[in-house]
Design a protein around this motif. Structure first.
Motif, PDB file in Angstrom:
ATOM      1  N   THR A  32       0.837  -1.195   0.000  1.00 53.95           N
ATOM      2  CA  THR A  32       0.000   0.000   0.000  1.00 53.95           C
ATOM      3  C   THR A  32       0.873   1.247   0.000  1.00 53.95           C
ATOM      4  N   ALA A  33       0.464   2.233  -0.810  1.00 57.98           N
ATOM      5  CA  ALA A  33       1.039   3.574  -0.723  1.00 57.98           C
ATOM      6  C   ALA A  33       0.002   4.443  -0.024  1.00 57.98           C
ATOM      7  N   VAL A  72      -3.667   3.469  -1.284  1.00 61.82           N
ATOM      8  CA  VAL A  72      -3.750   2.815  -2.585  1.00 61.82           C
ATOM      9  C   VAL A  72      -3.079   1.454  -2.492  1.00 61.82           C
ATOM     10  N   ARG A  73      -3.869   0.397  -2.584  1.00 58.18           N
ATOM     11  CA  ARG A  73      -3.304  -0.955  -2.611  1.00 58.18           C
ATOM     12  C   ARG A  73      -2.772  -1.240  -4.016  1.00 58.18           C
ATOM     13  N   LEU A 116       4.776  -4.311   7.833  1.00 56.82           N
ATOM     14  CA  LEU A 116       5.870  -3.343   7.895  1.00 56.82           C
ATOM     15  C   LEU A 116       5.391  -2.038   7.315  1.00 56.82           C
ATOM     16  N   SER A 117       6.004  -0.960   7.766  1.00 52.92           N
ATOM     17  CA  SER A 117       5.653   0.357   7.274  1.00 52.92           C
ATOM     18  C   SER A 117       6.864   1.266   7.369  1.00 52.92           C
ATOM     19  N   THR A 118       7.027   2.112   6.362  1.00 49.99           N
ATOM     20  CA  THR A 118       8.124   3.055   6.348  1.00 49.99           C
ATOM     21  C   THR A 118       7.753   4.249   5.463  1.00 49.99           C
ATOM     22  N   VAL A 119       8.339   5.389   5.724  1.00 48.40           N
ATOM     23  CA  VAL A 119       8.116   6.549   4.871  1.00 48.40           C
ATOM     24  C   VAL A 119       8.939   6.351   3.605  1.00 48.40           C
TER      25      VAL A 119
END
Length: 124
Positions: A32-33, A72-73, A116-119
């Motif tokens: 995802t964005a 947005v997937r 997980l998530s990151t900028v």
């Protein structure tokens, strides 16, 4: 308010697992964005995907309304073609106005899922 974000972002890492564990669509493995548009104008956004062994694909075109967010997937992107599963990719995201992009992945191939998530990396 000063502009929040940048007009070009890169995500060097991407991979949508081909299998999932758990109820759909909540637990479907995905990339995802997460896009924040804090401006007073609509953000016209394009996404181009890059691969190790073939030409880039895109642009995928989306809009994010003024002063809104949109998740947005990549799984849902299908024009100009669906994003392949079980394939490594990277992406460049460009916008008509400054935005902020955060990347997240849910990997639910097994019941002990990973998130997980990151900028994303601001390019300009």
């Amino acid at each position: 308010m000063p502009a929040v974000g940048r007009t070009c972002w890169a995500i060097a890492e991407g991979h949508i697992p081909g299998q999932s564990h758990g109820p759909e669509p909540q637990m479907t493995s995905h990339e995802t964005a997460c896009i924040l548009n804090a401006s007073s104008e609509v953000a016209h956004v394009t996404i181009t995907l890059y691969f190790a062994d073939r030409d880039p694909v895109g642009p995928y075109r989306i809009e994010v309304p003024a002063q809104r967010t949109r998740h947005v997937r990549f799984n849902d992107l299908d024009d100009p073609e669906p994003v392949p599963r079980d394939t490594d990719f990277a992406s460049v995201i460009k916008s008509s106005v400054p935005i902020v992009v955060q990347h997240s992945r849910l990997d639910s191939r097994q019941s002990e899922l990973a998130l997980l998530s990151t900028v994303a990396f601001p390019v300009d």
